[in-house]
Scaffold this motif. Structure first.
Motif, PDB file in Angstrom:
ATOM      1  N   ASN A  98      63.735  65.210  38.924  1.00 16.16           N
ATOM      2  CA  ASN A  98      64.224  66.130  37.884  1.00 16.16           C
ATOM      3  C   ASN A  98      65.331  65.493  37.054  1.00 16.16           C
ATOM      4  OD1 ASN A  98      62.505  68.183  38.515  1.00 16.16           O
ATOM      5  ND2 ASN A  98      63.985  69.399  39.657  1.00 16.16           N
ATOM      6  N   ALA A  99      66.261  64.784  37.742  1.00 20.38           N
ATOM      7  CA  ALA A  99      67.379  64.162  37.006  1.00 20.38           C
ATOM      8  C   ALA A  99      66.836  63.144  35.999  1.00 20.38           C
ATOM      9  CB  ALA A  99      68.341  63.497  37.980  1.00 20.38           C
ATOM     10  N   VAL A 100      65.770  62.444  36.385  1.00 21.49           N
ATOM     11  CA  VAL A 100      65.169  61.468  35.468  1.00 21.49           C
ATOM     12  C   VAL A 100      64.437  62.216  34.340  1.00 21.49           C
ATOM     13  CG1 VAL A 100      63.460  59.625  35.249  1.00 21.49           C
ATOM     14  CG2 VAL A 100      64.946  59.712  37.270  1.00 21.49           C
ATOM     15  N   LYS A 101      63.667  63.247  34.743  1.00 18.11           N
ATOM     16  CA  LYS A 101      62.837  63.979  33.778  1.00 18.11           C
ATOM     17  C   LYS A 101      63.679  64.695  32.719  1.00 18.11           C
ATOM     18  CE  LYS A 101      60.231  67.083  35.796  1.00 18.11           C
ATOM     19  NZ  LYS A 101      59.196  67.806  36.572  1.00 18.11           N
ATOM     20  N   TYR A 102      64.748  65.371  33.181  1.00 20.00           N
ATOM     21  CA  TYR A 102      65.553  66.181  32.259  1.00 20.00           C
ATOM     22  C   TYR A 102      66.845  65.478  31.861  1.00 20.00           C
ATOM     23  CZ  TYR A 102      62.275  69.562  34.123  1.00 20.00           C
ATOM     24  OH  TYR A 102      61.120  70.184  34.509  1.00 20.00           O
ATOM     25  N   GLY A 103      66.960  64.197  32.222  1.00 16.26           N
ATOM     26  CA  GLY A 103      68.211  63.473  31.996  1.00 16.26           C
ATOM     27  C   GLY A 103      68.278  62.765  30.663  1.00 16.26           C
ATOM     28  N   ASN A 104      67.269  62.922  29.817  1.00 19.44           N
ATOM     29  CA  ASN A 104      67.229  62.276  28.490  1.00 19.44           C
ATOM     30  C   ASN A 104      67.502  60.784  28.560  1.00 19.44           C
ATOM     31  OD1 ASN A 104      66.803  64.777  27.412  1.00 19.44           O
ATOM     32  ND2 ASN A 104      68.908  65.081  26.691  1.00 19.44           N
ATOM     33  N   GLY A 105      67.026  60.137  29.623  1.00 13.74           N
ATOM     34  CA  GLY A 105      67.190  58.674  29.711  1.00 13.74           C
ATOM     35  C   GLY A 105      68.559  58.225  30.208  1.00 13.74           C
ATOM     36  N   SER A 106      69.468  59.177  30.518  1.00 19.81           N
ATOM     37  CA  SER A 106      70.804  58.778  31.012  1.00 19.81           C
ATOM     38  C   SER A 106      70.674  58.204  32.426  1.00 19.81           C
ATOM     39  CB  SER A 106      71.725  60.000  31.052  1.00 19.81           C
ATOM     40  OG  SER A 106      71.294  60.917  32.043  1.00 19.81           O
ATOM     41  N   ASP A 107      71.705  57.449  32.843  1.00 19.20           N
ATOM     42  CA  ASP A 107      71.700  56.949  34.214  1.00 19.20           C
ATOM     43  C   ASP A 107      71.780  58.125  35.185  1.00 19.20           C
ATOM     44  OD1 ASP A 107      71.666  54.503  33.127  1.00 19.20           O
ATOM     45  OD2 ASP A 107      73.606  53.837  33.922  1.00 19.20           O
ATOM     46  N   VAL A 108      71.210  57.913  36.370  1.00 17.91           N
ATOM     47  CA  VAL A 108      71.270  58.957  37.390  1.00 17.91           C
ATOM     48  C   VAL A 108      72.155  58.457  38.527  1.00 17.91           C
ATOM     49  CG1 VAL A 108      69.908  60.207  39.116  1.00 17.91           C
ATOM     50  CG2 VAL A 108      69.010  59.911  36.795  1.00 17.91           C
ATOM     51  N   ASP A 109      73.127  59.296  38.918  1.00 17.80           N
ATOM     52  CA  ASP A 109      74.066  58.920  39.965  1.00 17.80           C
ATOM     53  C   ASP A 109      73.680  59.684  41.238  1.00 17.80           C
ATOM     54  OD1 ASP A 109      76.717  57.594  40.417  1.00 17.80           O
ATOM     55  OD2 ASP A 109      77.219  59.642  41.030  1.00 17.80           O
ATOM     56  N   PHE A 110      73.320  58.943  42.283  1.00 17.98           N
ATOM     57  CA  PHE A 110      72.857  59.569  43.528  1.00 17.98           C
ATOM     58  C   PHE A 110      73.811  59.147  44.631  1.00 17.98           C
ATOM     59  CE2 PHE A 110      69.379  58.692  46.948  1.00 17.98           C
ATOM     60  CZ  PHE A 110      69.740  59.818  47.663  1.00 17.98           C
ATOM     61  N   ARG A 111      74.508  60.125  45.260  1.00 17.52           N
ATOM     62  CA  ARG A 111      75.542  59.795  46.253  1.00 17.52           C
ATOM     63  C   ARG A 111      75.312  60.499  47.578  1.00 17.52           C
ATOM     64  NH1 ARG A 111      80.225  57.545  44.216  1.00 17.52           N
ATOM     65  NH2 ARG A 111      79.935  57.229  41.988  1.00 17.52           N
ATOM     66  N   ILE A 112      75.580  59.750  48.654  1.00 14.17           N
ATOM     67  CA  ILE A 112      75.613  60.373  49.978  1.00 14.17           C
ATOM     68  C   ILE A 112      76.976  60.016  50.562  1.00 14.17           C
ATOM     69  CG2 ILE A 112      74.538  60.494  52.268  1.00 14.17           C
ATOM     70  CD1 ILE A 112      71.908  59.723  51.043  1.00 14.17           C
ATOM     71  N   GLU A 113      77.829  61.034  50.790  1.00 15.32           N
ATOM     72  CA  GLU A 113      79.210  60.750  51.202  1.00 15.32           C
ATOM     73  C   GLU A 113      79.624  61.658  52.350  1.00 15.32           C
ATOM     74  OE1 GLU A 113      81.272  60.273  46.860  1.00 15.32           O
ATOM     75  OE2 GLU A 113      80.157  62.105  47.277  1.00 15.32           O
ATOM     76  N   ARG A 114      80.435  61.104  53.235  1.00  7.37           N
ATOM     77  CA  ARG A 114      81.000  61.894  54.330  1.00  7.37           C
ATOM     78  C   ARG A 114      82.158  62.702  53.777  1.00  7.37           C
ATOM     79  NH1 ARG A 114      81.388  64.542  58.272  1.00  7.37           N
ATOM     80  NH2 ARG A 114      81.643  63.897  60.423  1.00  7.37           N
ATOM     81  N   GLN A 115      82.253  63.975  54.118  1.00  8.54           N
ATOM     82  CA  GLN A 115      83.449  64.752  53.779  1.00  8.54           C
ATOM     83  C   GLN A 115      83.771  65.655  54.960  1.00  8.54           C
ATOM     84  OE1 GLN A 115      82.214  66.944  50.187  1.00  8.54           O
ATOM     85  NE2 GLN A 115      81.916  68.713  51.504  1.00  8.54           N
ATOM     86  N   SER A 116      84.900  66.396  54.892  1.00  7.63           N
ATOM     87  CA  SER A 116      85.345  67.085  56.113  1.00  7.63           C
ATOM     88  C   SER A 116      84.317  68.098  56.635  1.00  7.63           C
ATOM     89  CB  SER A 116      86.682  67.775  55.869  1.00  7.63           C
ATOM     90  OG  SER A 116      86.530  68.644  54.782  1.00  7.63           O
ATOM     91  N   SER A 117      83.579  68.777  55.746  1.00  3.39           N
ATOM     92  CA  SER A 117      82.652  69.803  56.226  1.00  3.39           C
ATOM     93  C   SER A 117      81.264  69.259  56.596  1.00  3.39           C
ATOM     94  CB  SER A 117      82.500  70.884  55.160  1.00  3.39           C
ATOM     95  OG  SER A 117      82.062  70.292  53.962  1.00  3.39           O
ATOM     96  N   GLY A 118      81.010  67.983  56.334  1.00  2.00           N
ATOM     97  CA  GLY A 118      79.690  67.423  56.674  1.00  2.00           C
ATOM     98  C   GLY A 118      79.352  66.230  55.796  1.00  2.00           C
ATOM     99  N   VAL A 119      78.045  66.078  55.487  1.00  2.00           N
ATOM    100  CA  VAL A 119      77.635  64.995  54.588  1.00  2.00           C
ATOM    101  C   VAL A 119      77.232  65.623  53.263  1.00  2.00           C
ATOM    102  CG1 VAL A 119      76.021  63.110  54.193  1.00  2.00           C
ATOM    103  CG2 VAL A 119      76.655  63.717  56.511  1.00  2.00           C
ATOM    104  N   ARG A 120      77.865  65.161  52.183  1.00  4.25           N
ATOM    105  CA  ARG A 120      77.534  65.720  50.868  1.00  4.25           C
ATOM    106  C   ARG A 120      76.554  64.800  50.162  1.00  4.25           C
ATOM    107  NH1 ARG A 120      79.497  65.755  45.396  1.00  4.25           N
ATOM    108  NH2 ARG A 120      79.129  67.827  44.495  1.00  4.25           N
TER     109      ARG A 120
END
Ligand code: ADP
Length: 254
Positions: free
Chosen positions: A156-178
């Protein structure tokens, strides 16, 4: 004795008045199960004839044909592929909607899964997908379902992103993995946000129908996330882009 499902709602009026409403939702549940079974059966039945039709259409599109016929075959071929992905999404959604027998799941390495989804999608559309994940984060979950979640959000980010870069993150935070997927594309007006995970809901049907996709992607994401005790959060600014994110709670981290 008929098994009953009761919905209990306690409403507080003023300081010391409470009203308890008890509703019998047995019939509603029965109708909902019938609907789910019907959709599951119809989509299974459609799969076989569709495979045969698409097979012949693919064969025809490889042949030397007069220009007018070749155009028609090309269109039938692409609509056939579209119908195939719609049927597959319907089958996947009805599986996700039916009760899950297993609660905990198996070990899933989110970093490896993220890389494999990005590899599969790198060729899809023109956007660059930037994946950031520093830790080897392992959760208890369902690998196929999590893979669908990531793949739907990134597609979806690619499809509706009008060609912009897509930032995909997996990060540890206090309540879990975001996990978050951000694009700088068309964005979504606020009044649509609450309904985006409904089946077949699209912001602009005439625009989205030319972009492919079934309108089931975010419904699939919602149900798959429920199986991971998580919910989808959407932040968006029309004309500036969107972030779709969710947190896998600490109890699921291994
Ligand atoms: P579709 O197959 O139409 O993409 P989805 O269920 O995946 O179906 O998404 C539902 C609708 O949400 C889309 O039709 C689109 O209107 C909107 N949408 C989803 N992701 C984005 C995004 N990253 N940016 C803007 N709109 C989006």
């Amino acid at each position: 004795v008929r098994q009953q499902s009761l919905q209990v709602q306690i409403t507080q009026f003023g300081l010391d008045q409470k009203v308890m409403l008890v509703r019998d939702i047995t019939e509603r549940k029965r109708v909902e199960t019938m609907r789910q079974n019907f959709i599951a059966d119809v989509s299974h039945e459609l799969r076989t004839p569709l495979t045969v039709i698409n097979g012949y259409l693919e064969m025809l599109s490889d042949m030397e044909l007069p220009a007018s016929l070749s155009k028609a075959v090309g269109q039938m071929n692409s609509q056939g592929q579209r119908m195939k992905s719609l049927v597959n999404d319907l089958i996947q959604l009805s599986k996700l909607e039916s009760a899950h027998s297993e609660r905990d799941g198996e070990p899933v390495n989110l970093k490896n899964l993220g890389h494999s989804v990005v590899d599969q999608l790198q060729e899809y559309g023109d956007a660059n997908i930037h994946f950031h994940c520093n830790d080897e984060l392992q959760i208890n979950g369902f690998s196929d379902e999590m893979s669908s979640v990531l793949s739907n959000l990134i597609t979806n980010a690619v499809k509706y992103g009008n060609g912009s870069d897509v930032d995909f993150r997996i990060e540890r935070q206090s309540s879990g993995v975001r996990v978050s997927v951000t694009d700088q594309g068309m964005g979504i007006p606020a009044e649509h946000l609450a309904r985006l995970t409904e089946r077949f809901y699209r912001v602009d049907d005439s625009r989205e129908s030319t972009m492919g996709g079934s309108g089931l992607g975010l419904a699939i994401v919602k149900h798959a996330l429920e199986h991971h005790d998580s919910v989808l959060e959407i932040e968006s600014q029309p004309g500036q882009g969107s972030t779709f994110s969710f947190v896998i709670p600490n109890e699921r981290i291994r």
